[in-house]
Motif scaffolding. Structure first.
Motif, mmCIF file in Angstrom:
data_model
loop_
_atom_site.group_PDB
_atom_site.id
_atom_site.type_symbol
_atom_site.label_atom_id
_atom_site.label_comp_id
_atom_site.label_asym_id
_atom_site.label_seq_id
_atom_site.Cartn_x
_atom_site.Cartn_y
_atom_site.Cartn_z
ATOM 1 N N LYS A 81 7.791 -12.959 3.279
ATOM 2 C CA LYS A 81 6.953 -13.053 2.084
ATOM 3 C C LYS A 81 5.990 -11.873 1.999
ATOM 4 N N ALA A 82 5.549 -11.393 3.148
ATOM 5 C CA ALA A 82 4.609 -10.271 3.175
ATOM 6 C C ALA A 82 5.252 -8.964 2.730
ATOM 7 N N LEU A 83 6.587 -8.920 2.637
ATOM 8 C CA LEU A 83 7.278 -7.696 2.229
ATOM 9 C C LEU A 83 7.475 -7.593 0.715
ATOM 10 N N GLU A 84 7.088 -8.623 -0.009
ATOM 11 C CA GLU A 84 7.282 -8.608 -1.463
ATOM 12 C C GLU A 84 6.555 -7.438 -2.115
ATOM 13 N N ARG A 85 5.358 -7.130 -1.611
ATOM 14 C CA ARG A 85 4.602 -6.027 -2.211
ATOM 15 C C ARG A 85 5.235 -4.665 -1.926
ATOM 16 N N ALA A 123 11.020 -9.794 12.677
ATOM 17 C CA ALA A 123 11.829 -9.755 11.455
ATOM 18 C C ALA A 123 11.242 -8.800 10.425
ATOM 19 N N ARG A 124 9.943 -8.832 10.232
ATOM 20 C CA ARG A 124 9.318 -7.964 9.234
ATOM 21 C C ARG A 124 9.396 -6.504 9.667
ATOM 22 N N ALA A 125 9.093 -6.233 10.939
ATOM 23 C CA ALA A 125 9.154 -4.856 11.434
ATOM 24 C C ALA A 125 10.576 -4.314 11.384
#
Length: 270
Positions: free
Chosen positions: A114-118, A237-239
């Motif tokens: 979710k933090a990658l949406e931006r 996952a995000r990294a």
């Protein structure tokens, strides 16, 4: 009040004193109705109900602390009760009802993505992979991520933390004594099917990189490609996504996302 004035303008002009009393009664009634409607609306809102429950629990904690110790202790206990409940509910929140359980690995990855949406990434969760023309599904992609750096099929796994994870020549993945070949092959098959389906929809090749995010045991590497599947610790996952080079335009991302949303149905229909 205004409805009554519009319906009876002659009566209002003729008997101003009586009407003033009625207006006062009407305002009191309106306020009572508004309060009733407001309470009903609050009780119908799950978030409001949760805060009402928190408030009641906080009052109980405050009174208990006050009786047993003192005011400061009671207030501190009340605050801790509210904070604990907020944290508990936050950890359980998910856009997929099936993942709203105590320790779903999928929910933990969902929160990271979710933090990658931006950064221009779009995500579809819990999507079925049709196996044939009849739409029979034989697999599930936990998180289909579409963004500037490409398209990824991420599966979230919760494994026994007591057993080590190791690889052999980038061809085998073991969790303790168990060979995870079937799990890797399944992840690769799901990504291949999604790639074919999306390419047919958008009219150009859409490579989909399969990966497995593992929660529980320690993973002794950052990202390891085993049988063409990227394997890494779940908290990376995000990294894993954000440092990759850009290969898709914003228009490409939107086209692929819209195609995926239509072609890959939710695994758990609401």
């Amino acid at each position: 009040m205004n409805d009554r004035m519009d319906d009876h303008p002659d009566d209002y002009a003729a008997d101003h004193a009586d009407d003033a009393d009625e207006r006062a009664d009407g305002r009191a009634g309106d306020r009572a109705d508004d309060r009733a409607e407001g309470i009903e609306a609050l009780l119908g809102d799950p978030r409001a109900r949760r805060w009402l429950i928190r408030g009641a629990a906080a009052v109980v904690a405050l009174v208990a602390g006050l009786v047993l110790i003192d005011l400061r202790a009671g207030f501190t206990l009340a605050v801790l009760v509210v904070i604990a409940d907020v944290v508990r509910v936050t950890r359980k929140s998910s856009s997929v009802p099936a993942w709203q359980k105590s320790s779903a690995a999928e929910r933990r990855t969902e929160k990271q993505l979710k933090a990658l949406e931006r950064r221009g990434y779009l995500v579809l969760h819990a999507r079925a992979v049709p196996r044939d023309d009849d739409g029979v599904s034989d697999g599930r992609i936990d998180h289909l991520v579409i963004g500037p750096s490409g398209v990824y099929a991420i599966d979230s796994e919760k494994w026994d933390k007591r057993l080590p994870v190791r690889t052999l020549s980038h061809l085998k993945l073991f969790h303790g004594p168990v060979n995870k070949k079937d799990r890797l092959d399944e992840a690769r098959w799901e990504a291949e099917q999604a790639s074919k389906i999306l390419a047919g929809r958008v009219g150009f090749e859409v490579p989909v990189q399969p990966s497995v995010a593992i929660y529980g045991p320690s993973i002794p590497w950052k990202v390891m490609r085993v049988r063409d599947v990227d394997v890494y610790a779940g908290n990376r996952a995000r990294a894993y996504l954000r440092r990759r080079p850009k290969i898709l335009t914003d228009i490409d991302v939107q086209r692929i996302f819209q195609a995926a949303d239509k072609a890959l149905p939710p695994k758990y229909p609401v």
